[in-house]
Scaffold this active site. Sequence first.
Site, PDB file in Angstrom:
ATOM      1  N   ARG A 149      -1.719  21.354  -5.650  1.00  0.00           N
ATOM      2  CA  ARG A 149      -1.021  21.449  -4.369  1.00  0.00           C
ATOM      3  C   ARG A 149      -1.952  21.204  -3.187  1.00  0.00           C
ATOM      4  NH1 ARG A 149       3.942  24.470  -4.939  1.00  0.00           N
ATOM      5  NH2 ARG A 149       3.770  25.226  -2.806  1.00  0.00           N
ATOM      6  N   ASN A 158       2.383  31.354   2.309  1.00  0.00           N
ATOM      7  CA  ASN A 158       2.501  29.913   2.512  1.00  0.00           C
ATOM      8  C   ASN A 158       3.406  29.685   3.712  1.00  0.00           C
ATOM      9  OD1 ASN A 158       1.086  29.668   0.148  1.00  0.00           O
ATOM     10  ND2 ASN A 158       2.808  28.906  -1.058  1.00  0.00           N
ATOM     11  N   GLY A 159       3.092  28.688   4.522  1.00  0.00           N
ATOM     12  CA  GLY A 159       3.947  28.376   5.659  1.00  0.00           C
ATOM     13  C   GLY A 159       3.255  28.649   6.977  1.00  0.00           C
ATOM     14  N   GLU A 190       2.106   0.760   0.729  1.00  0.00           N
ATOM     15  CA  GLU A 190       1.818   1.737  -0.322  1.00  0.00           C
ATOM     16  C   GLU A 190       0.422   1.518  -0.910  1.00  0.00           C
ATOM     17  OE1 GLU A 190       2.137   4.641  -3.428  1.00  0.00           O
ATOM     18  OE2 GLU A 190       2.841   4.429  -1.374  1.00  0.00           O
ATOM     19  N   CYS A 210      -0.840  25.046  -0.395  1.00  0.00           N
ATOM     20  CA  CYS A 210      -1.082  26.454  -0.681  1.00  0.00           C
ATOM     21  C   CYS A 210      -0.400  26.845  -1.979  1.00  0.00           C
ATOM     22  CB  CYS A 210      -0.602  27.354   0.443  1.00  0.00           C
ATOM     23  SG  CYS A 210      -1.392  27.102   2.040  1.00  0.00           S
ATOM     24  N   LYS A 242      -0.411  18.277  -2.241  1.00  0.00           N
ATOM     25  CA  LYS A 242       0.605  17.594  -3.038  1.00  0.00           C
ATOM     26  C   LYS A 242       1.996  17.821  -2.466  1.00  0.00           C
ATOM     27  CE  LYS A 242       2.173  15.308  -6.605  1.00  0.00           C
ATOM     28  NZ  LYS A 242       1.961  13.860  -6.701  1.00  0.00           N
ATOM     29  N   GLU A 266      -6.002   7.265   0.686  1.00  0.00           N
ATOM     30  CA  GLU A 266      -5.835   8.649   0.249  1.00  0.00           C
ATOM     31  C   GLU A 266      -6.970   9.120  -0.640  1.00  0.00           C
ATOM     32  OE1 GLU A 266      -1.213   9.968  -0.209  1.00  0.00           O
ATOM     33  OE2 GLU A 266      -1.906   8.417  -1.585  1.00  0.00           O
ATOM     34  N   HIS A 301      -0.313 -11.919  14.516  1.00  0.00           N
ATOM     35  CA  HIS A 301       0.029 -11.153  15.718  1.00  0.00           C
ATOM     36  C   HIS A 301      -0.929  -9.996  15.961  1.00  0.00           C
ATOM     37  CE1 HIS A 301       3.727 -13.366  16.399  1.00  0.00           C
ATOM     38  NE2 HIS A 301       3.974 -13.273  15.098  1.00  0.00           N
ATOM     39  N   LYS A 349      -2.453   4.378  -0.819  1.00  0.00           N
ATOM     40  CA  LYS A 349      -3.126   4.879  -2.008  1.00  0.00           C
ATOM     41  C   LYS A 349      -4.647   4.770  -1.863  1.00  0.00           C
ATOM     42  CE  LYS A 349      -0.021   6.505  -4.454  1.00  0.00           C
ATOM     43  NZ  LYS A 349       0.491   6.940  -3.158  1.00  0.00           N
ATOM     44  N   TRP A 359      -4.521  26.139   2.036  1.00  0.00           N
ATOM     45  CA  TRP A 359      -4.741  24.861   2.724  1.00  0.00           C
ATOM     46  C   TRP A 359      -4.717  25.177   4.211  1.00  0.00           C
ATOM     47  CZ3 TRP A 359      -2.129  21.351   5.964  1.00  0.00           C
ATOM     48  CH2 TRP A 359      -2.604  20.036   5.940  1.00  0.00           C
TER      49      TRP A 359
END
Length: 603
Positions: free
Chosen positions: A27, A99-100, A475, A2, A598, A482, A498, A479, A75
């Site tokens: 963001r 926001n929040g 990572e 947001c 973000k 995402e 396994h 990536k 968001w």
Amino acid sequence: MCGIIGVLGNHGAAPIMVEALKRLEYRGYDSAGIATIDADRRLARRRAVGKLVNLSDLLVHDPLAGKSGIGHTRWATHGAPTVSNAHPHQTGRVAVVHNGIIENFRELRAELEAQGVEFHTETDTETVVALTESFLKQGLSARDAAEQTIARLEGAYALCFLFDGDDDLLIAARKGSPLVIGHGDGEVFVGSDAIALGPLTDRLTYLEEGDWAVLTRDSVEIMDTNGSLANRAVTTIQIDATRIDKAGHKHFMAKEIAEQPMVIGDAINAYVQDGEINLPQLDFTGIERISIVACGTAFLAGSVAKYWFEQIARIPAEVDIASEFRYREPPIAPNTLTIFLSQSGETADTLAALRYAQGKAQVVSITNVATSTIAREADLNLPIHAGAEIGVASTKAFTCKLVVLAALALKAAADKGALNAETIAQHTTNLQRLPGLINQALERSGDIDRVAHKVAEAQDVLFLGRGAMFPLALEGALKLKEISYIHAEGYASGELKHGPIALIEQSVPVVVLAPRDSLFDKTVSNMQEVMARDGKVLLITDAQGAKIASDGAWNTIIMPDVPEIFAPILYAIPAQLLAYHTAVAKGTDVDQPRNLAKSVTVE
């Protein structure tokens, strides 16, 4: 997550706010809106779902006048991304951007509904405006109505209030979500972060936890959590620090990948001098355990550092996901060093975990924003010197975090006597060579691009690595998923048999991160298990590793030779490039992937 903008200006507020919201697009958001007070001092708003261009188009056909206003990129949390759920929210004479998450909104909503108040959205934020309007109806002033509302709220919030009939008043408040005030000449601004306000002013005041502020064009009055006047400093920032442009690149992510030799060099220069680690503020002599806490990519950087602290400095280290750490409530011995990683310095779960650790052990933060809440509340903040990172998928911030963590591990090794001065000096020399090696790695971009077009056809991808390359496998998978939306998983190479080996087939690329290190032969053995089952292996290794192990691989990407200790930093580059080129090949939104933000400032 947001974005907020508030303006009490001398020019039309709507275009200023739209431009500021564009600077906050990084963001993450799924709807946007603005509200203004027009020349007749009437409150009006416009909202749209999707990208900001939709709001801009709406304003062309149905403009908003006025020099005062608030704006928001949302968001979605409570309620789907729809026009009715988009901010600003308005009830009667008050509009709010938020926001929040208001955790007690259901109780407040039930209380207001019992008074006959009707609700029209699914959001927690509508409760804020409805509660404020109820206080206005009781005869309270705008200031007092906002104060009474803020006092009733539980949870995390950054709020900005705008009132019908008053074009010279904004009220702002923060608890758990960042908010900054910008000071102009006869103007005042509110923003989620400095980036939003960069073109408007270079003089900022950061609200502290629990602060709320009454703003006019000529005055800024800030109260602390006890309602007492607070004297918050005005900070002058460098405008260059808020610049956001692609510098000729197609995407911010491409630019930020390309910037890594430079910013990593900056980070190294900040912490390495004359063959020694320059961290006089820290003494590891009495440290017996290290606890690293972070989320997402920062957690994976911490996972690499666990290997470094244990293998180089011989200090036991543990790594926790912040959201689990804070609720697990682990005992923390006083001889523990706690390290909290966050690019934005505002990650909600990491901040809460830091506050849990305060008073129990020394708290060190590693952030990219020296003025952030996490940076301010830590005993010591170590900046990563990455510069503004706009792409949602972290790249240069990840590698710069690794540089700072490597410096910390070497400092710990020196303080504990685990390595002698000569060995430390050799490591620092190798560290200083990294920018050149990364430049060489970036030259493989064309080779990786060609492979990525084939990877883009896959539905599943596996990444394998051993030792400190295991977090790199995680990572790389993160990536890829995402920004390309391909399902990807990272595994320790030894775990292949396994379970994950059941997934091996020709349609599943397996990316093997295998520098010629002390575990190389073990990794190659696992790779052979994949190829024996007709698996499609993309081997990322150095020239010597390729000479030994590339036979039978689907493709091989050759990296420059690098000392084993720093291989995770270098091998982040091909992982990033593979994700980037795959996403471009698929045509996804590289910089603003769906559903992601973000800076995650809500739990």
